[in-house]
Design an enzyme around this catalytic site. Structure first.
Site, short mmCIF file in Angstrom:
data_model
loop_
_atom_site.label_atom_id
_atom_site.label_comp_id
_atom_site.label_asym_id
_atom_site.label_seq_id
_atom_site.Cartn_x
_atom_site.Cartn_y
_atom_site.Cartn_z
N GLY A 138 59.57 33.46 40.31
CA GLY A 138 59.75 32.27 41.14
C GLY A 138 59.59 32.51 42.63
O GLY A 138 60.09 31.73 43.44
N SER A 139 58.85 33.57 43.01
CA SER A 139 58.73 33.81 44.46
C SER A 139 57.89 32.73 45.13
O SER A 139 58.15 32.37 46.28
CB SER A 139 58.16 35.21 44.74
OG SER A 139 56.80 35.30 44.38
N ASN A 140 56.89 32.19 44.43
CA ASN A 140 56.12 31.07 45.01
C ASN A 140 56.99 29.83 45.14
O ASN A 140 56.91 29.11 46.14
CB ASN A 140 54.89 30.77 44.16
CG ASN A 140 53.72 31.64 44.55
OD1 ASN A 140 53.13 31.45 45.60
ND2 ASN A 140 53.40 32.61 43.71
N LYS B 129 52.51 28.97 30.24
CA LYS B 129 52.11 28.22 29.07
C LYS B 129 51.02 27.23 29.45
O LYS B 129 51.07 26.64 30.51
CB LYS B 129 53.34 27.46 28.56
CG LYS B 129 53.18 27.08 27.17
CD LYS B 129 54.39 26.64 26.45
CE LYS B 129 53.96 25.86 25.23
NZ LYS B 129 52.80 26.39 24.54
N ASN C 140 47.77 24.61 40.58
CA ASN C 140 48.09 25.96 40.11
C ASN C 140 47.68 26.94 41.19
O ASN C 140 46.82 26.64 42.02
CB ASN C 140 47.31 26.25 38.82
CG ASN C 140 47.66 27.61 38.24
OD1 ASN C 140 48.82 28.01 38.20
ND2 ASN C 140 46.65 28.35 37.81
N HIS D 75 46.30 30.97 41.60
CA HIS D 75 45.77 32.10 40.84
C HIS D 75 45.58 33.28 41.81
O HIS D 75 45.06 33.09 42.91
CB HIS D 75 44.43 31.70 40.19
CG HIS D 75 43.90 32.78 39.30
ND1 HIS D 75 44.37 32.98 38.03
CD2 HIS D 75 42.96 33.73 39.51
CE1 HIS D 75 43.73 34.01 37.49
NE2 HIS D 75 42.87 34.48 38.35
N ASP E 161 41.96 28.06 34.74
CA ASP E 161 41.56 28.48 36.10
C ASP E 161 40.24 27.85 36.55
O ASP E 161 39.42 28.50 37.19
CB ASP E 161 41.43 30.02 36.15
CG ASP E 161 42.72 30.72 35.78
OD1 ASP E 161 43.80 30.18 36.09
OD2 ASP E 161 42.66 31.80 35.17
N GLU F 234 49.76 34.16 48.91
CA GLU F 234 50.10 32.99 48.09
C GLU F 234 51.25 32.21 48.71
O GLU F 234 51.26 30.98 48.69
CB GLU F 234 50.52 33.42 46.67
CG GLU F 234 49.38 33.97 45.83
CD GLU F 234 49.85 34.34 44.43
OE1 GLU F 234 50.75 33.69 43.89
OE2 GLU F 234 49.30 35.31 43.88
C1 GRF Z 1 51.61 34.66 40.93
O1 GRF Z 1 50.94 35.87 41.02
C2 GRF Z 1 50.64 33.55 40.72
O2 GRF Z 1 49.39 33.80 41.29
C3 GRF Z 1 50.50 33.49 39.23
O3 GRF Z 1 51.76 33.78 38.73
C4 GRF Z 1 52.48 34.59 39.68
C5 GRF Z 1 53.79 33.91 39.91
O4 GRF Z 1 54.67 34.70 40.65
N1 GRF Z 1 49.99 32.21 38.80
P1 GRF Z 1 56.06 34.10 41.11
O5 GRF Z 1 56.86 33.74 39.85
O6 GRF Z 1 55.80 32.92 41.96
O7 GRF Z 1 56.72 35.22 41.86
#
Ligand code: GRF
Length: 210
Positions: A12-14, A92, A108, A110, A151, A180
């Site tokens: 969940g870092s994003n 998923k 999304n 990637h 993708d 990201e």
């Molecule tokens: C990221 O590398 C993103 O590009 C991919 O899944 C990963 C998610 O990382 N789709 P996080 O859970 O947001 O840390």
């Protein structure tokens, strides 16, 4: 106000980066109205709970079919007034029914420069291993709209990172992830401000006023 559901399966870092951007007022026209995970232990759920956001653990296991699971997801979205969906490490594949209901409204991220190093089986460390094995000088991150192919949907934003000769898949992953964390909130801001238009003939993002 754009009501966003964030779906994730892992750390969940994003999601944390998106939430911080919203909390800091960098995306004034968006709010997170729901966080969904198919994995009850996902870090993304912990972060959401710590921030008092509505959280739902929804796994396909109790459902008889993929369609039933898709319908449950759609009813949950409807109940929370979800207008836009963000996949932040969601492992998923979304059912075509969900994609159709939120056409051009699912993002999304990637960890590579799509269309290179994408598609089925290209996820996590495999992406960075492949980039390094091919001797690429650059990699990066791509935010794209989701369609029925892995993708594949229209690209909204991309940012490049250098691959150094001494990079390992792990060090490259860390560089890309840092990118990201800035790119995803920025892409969401563009949508929240109505600055993204998709040309339905070319299936390309034709206006992305930065
Ligand atoms: C990221 O590398 C993103 O590009 C991919 O899944 C990963 C998610 O990382 N789709 P996080 O859970 O947001 O840390």
């Amino acid at each position: 106000m754009l009501n966003i559901a964030v779906l994730g399966s892992g750390t969940g870092s994003n999601f944390r980066a998106i939430l911080s951007a919203i909390q800091q007022g960098k995306i004034p026209r968006a709010r997170i109205c729901l966080v969904v995970s198919n994995n009850s232990n996902a870090g993304i759920l912990e972060i959401a709970r710590a921030n008092s956001l509505p959280v739902i653990h929804l796994s396909q296991k109790p459902f008889e079919s993929e369609e039933d699971f898709a319908d449950a997801l759609l009813s949950t979205f409807a109940a929370h007034g979800v207008m836009f969906v963000v996949l932040a490490g969601y492992m998923k594949r979304l059912h075509p029914r969900v994609i159709a209901a939120y056409r051009n409204r699912i993002l999304n991220i990637h960890p590579a420069l799509l269309p290179a190093y994408g598609g089925q089986g290209m996820y996590g460390m495999r992406v960075h291993q492949a980039v390094i094995a091919a001797g690429e000088k650059y990699s990066g991150a791509t935010v794209h709209l989701v369609d029925e192919e892995y993708d594949h949907g229209p690209i909204v934003l991309q940012q490049r990172v250098d691959v150094s000769p001494d990079d390992t898949p792990e060090s490259l992953a860390a560089k890309v992830l840092a990118v990201e964390h800035a790119l995803f909130p920025e892409a969401i801001r563009l949508f929240a401000e109505g600055k993204v238009v998709v040309d339905e003939t070319s299936r390309e993002v034709v206006r992305s006023a930065l």
